[in-house]
Design a protein around this motif. Structure first.
Motif, short mmCIF file in Angstrom:
data_model
loop_
_atom_site.label_atom_id
_atom_site.label_comp_id
_atom_site.label_asym_id
_atom_site.label_seq_id
_atom_site.Cartn_x
_atom_site.Cartn_y
_atom_site.Cartn_z
N UNK A 128 3.53 -8.03 -17.84
CA UNK A 128 4.45 -8.00 -18.93
C UNK A 128 5.67 -7.82 -18.97
N UNK A 129 6.06 -7.14 -18.11
CA UNK A 129 7.69 -6.57 -17.99
C UNK A 129 8.48 -7.76 -17.43
N UNK A 130 8.06 -8.68 -16.62
CA UNK A 130 8.45 -10.03 -16.04
C UNK A 130 8.73 -10.86 -17.31
N UNK A 131 7.77 -10.72 -18.10
CA UNK A 131 7.96 -11.73 -19.51
C UNK A 131 8.97 -11.29 -20.29
N UNK A 132 9.42 -10.01 -20.31
CA UNK A 132 10.38 -9.34 -21.05
C UNK A 132 11.88 -9.31 -20.29
N UNK A 133 11.85 -9.67 -19.07
CA UNK A 133 13.20 -9.69 -18.08
C UNK A 133 13.11 -8.33 -17.48
N UNK A 134 12.23 -7.38 -17.39
CA UNK A 134 12.20 -6.29 -16.65
C UNK A 134 11.26 -6.56 -15.32
N UNK A 135 10.88 -5.55 -14.59
CA UNK A 135 9.86 -5.65 -13.47
C UNK A 135 9.45 -4.11 -13.19
N UNK A 136 8.20 -4.18 -12.29
CA UNK A 136 7.44 -2.92 -11.93
C UNK A 136 7.51 -3.22 -10.47
N UNK A 137 8.10 -2.11 -9.76
CA UNK A 137 7.86 -2.21 -8.44
C UNK A 137 7.24 -0.96 -7.65
N UNK A 138 6.61 -1.10 -6.76
CA UNK A 138 5.70 -0.07 -6.31
C UNK A 138 6.15 0.13 -4.84
N UNK A 139 6.11 1.23 -4.40
CA UNK A 139 6.38 1.66 -3.03
C UNK A 139 5.08 2.26 -2.23
N UNK A 140 4.81 1.97 -1.10
CA UNK A 140 3.73 2.42 -0.42
C UNK A 140 4.05 4.02 0.36
N UNK A 141 3.31 4.85 -0.17
CA UNK A 141 3.36 6.35 0.49
C UNK A 141 2.26 6.47 1.56
N UNK A 142 2.17 7.86 1.99
CA UNK A 142 1.52 8.11 3.23
C UNK A 142 0.05 7.97 2.92
N UNK A 143 -0.21 8.10 1.79
CA UNK A 143 -1.78 8.27 1.24
C UNK A 143 -2.25 6.85 1.25
N UNK A 144 -1.38 5.83 0.87
CA UNK A 144 -1.67 4.52 0.92
C UNK A 144 -1.77 4.03 2.52
N UNK A 145 -1.17 4.26 3.39
CA UNK A 145 -1.06 4.03 4.72
C UNK A 145 -2.33 4.66 5.37
N UNK A 146 -2.54 5.95 4.87
CA UNK A 146 -3.66 6.67 5.43
C UNK A 146 -5.07 5.86 4.99
N UNK A 147 -5.19 5.57 3.96
CA UNK A 147 -6.42 4.76 3.58
C UNK A 147 -6.65 3.26 4.33
N UNK A 148 -5.53 2.66 4.43
CA UNK A 148 -5.58 1.45 5.19
C UNK A 148 -6.14 1.75 6.69
N UNK A 149 -5.72 2.86 7.13
CA UNK A 149 -6.12 3.45 8.38
C UNK A 149 -7.60 3.74 8.57
N UNK A 150 -8.14 4.00 7.32
CA UNK A 150 -9.59 4.37 7.22
C UNK A 150 -9.46 6.01 7.31
N UNK A 151 -8.55 6.64 6.96
CA UNK A 151 -8.59 8.09 6.93
C UNK A 151 -8.65 8.40 5.54
#
Length: 367
Positions: A128-151
């Motif tokens: 929706x934001x891109x359609x208005x000229x804005x944007x949403x960006x996400x950063x990966x944190x330690x809990x994202x990397x932990x879950x991909x590791x299977x922790x």
């Protein structure tokens, strides 16, 4: 480094974001923008994104806000986004930020029950934001990397159940990933209600719990659907002259290369390998106390530090920012009991306020 221009596109009348109410506007005093000024009434230049995943973003004239760790608490996440003026308060989950740029600093996962719903909401808002000229960006944190590791040490029982439910929902959508993922935040509440009414469901139902663990493993393993979704996001993002990361960026990270780190983490999450072996876990970004997602150097309470420690930390921060050509850094990761704050001549903002009910359940803040 690849470049992508996010041009504004017209929206259908039915999907046009609604304006903030007067009560919503009154809460915006707690939102601080990391920008040189608002866009005003005139046309602004398009957002230009460099890197895949994004590493450097030029967003001239935009209001830029950031929100810290959300940890699976959808209600608190919505409150924070409403405080920031980018989410409607009518329950329709509409983008109201016009050409605002929103950065979420990671740790959407763990300690709460609505992780996938939050990821889904943020993706929907980005569209929706891109359609208005804005944007949403996400950063990966330690809990994202932990879950991909299977922790899965910090996964709540309800989050395992959400994984099982989402996998069933995905199957019901004939594995149309975009439709299922973007729509999940709108149907998850109804799904949770149906689940609680089921006579077979219960917090100690081992069969259901096993289904949840298997579903989570399928979704988050390297190359899995949600791991590939996380792979779209950065571990370090520079927007105009501000740097955003989960834990904190150090000089040796910059020397290694922030685009290189972003690409390596993305590559690993997609389950890709340069050899015939297992995907390589990028240590400098995701492992160790001084890695990008785990570093707490800048988030310590300065009242607990000696003068020489404060001077050393400020020197490290200044060196990092100087090399990057940035005036400040924004981090999450370490809950700030006094609320979001800045230190070292306000060249570092610490914005994890522990808003999730699984952490401190504090008042949401957006900076």
């Amino acid at each position: 480094m690849a470049s992508l221009c996010l041009n504004s596109l017209p929206m259908s009348p039915s999907s046009h974001p609604r304006k903030l109410t007067d009560s919503s506007l009154s809460s915006l005093s707690s939102a601080v923008a990391f920008t040189n000024g608002s866009a005003g009434e005139g046309a602004v230049k398009p957002i230009v994104v460099n890197g895949t995943p994004p590493t450097v973003v030029s967003a001239p004239g935009r209001r830029i806000i950031a929100v810290g760790d959300l940890h699976g608490d959808l209600d608190q996440a919505r409150r924070a986004l409403q405080i920031g003026g980018v989410l409607s308060s009518d329950g329709e989950d509409l983008w109201t930020g016009e050409d605002t740029v929103l950065i979420q600093l990671g740790d959407v996962l763990d300690r709460g029950e609505d992780e996938i719903a939050i990821l889904s909401l943020l993706r929907s808002l980005d569209i929706q934001a891109k359609a208005e000229g804005g944007a949403v960006f996400q950063i990966n944190g330690n809990h994202e990397t932990m879950n991909v590791e299977g922790d899965f040490r910090y996964v709540e029982p309800g989050a395992f159940d959400e994984c099982a439910g989402f996998l069933e929902y995905l199957n019901g959508n004939k594995y149309d990933w975009e439709e299922a993922f973007v729509g999940w935040h709108g149907v998850s509440k109804r799904w949770k209600g149906d689940r609680k009414m089921s006579a077979n469901w219960g917090p100690w139902n081992l069969v259901e719990r096993q289904k949840g663990v298997i579903a989570r493993s399928v979704l988050f393993r390297p190359g899995g659907p949600l791991a590939c979704e996380l792979a779209r996001h950065s571990v370090v993002l520079k927007v105009n002259d501000w740097v955003f990361c989960h834990g904190g960026l150090l000089p040796h990270h910059v020397e290694y290369g922030i685009e290189r780190m972003n690409m390596e983490v993305s590559y690993w999450m997609r389950g890709l390998s340069e050899t015939d072996g297992s995907p390589h876990i990028p240590f400098i970004a995701t492992r160790g106390y001084d890695s990008v997602v785990w570093n707490r150097l800048y988030s310590r309470d300065v009242s607990d530090l000696e003068v020489y420690q404060i001077d050393q930390t400020q020197a490290i921060l200044e060196e990092t920012l100087q090399v990057l050509g940035a005036k400040g850094m924004v981090v999450g990761h370490t809950p700030q009991y006094s609320g979001a704050n800045c230190e070292y001549n306000c060249s570092i903002w610490r914005i994890d306020v522990g808003m999730s009910s699984g952490v401190l359940n504090s008042r949401p803040e957006v900076k």
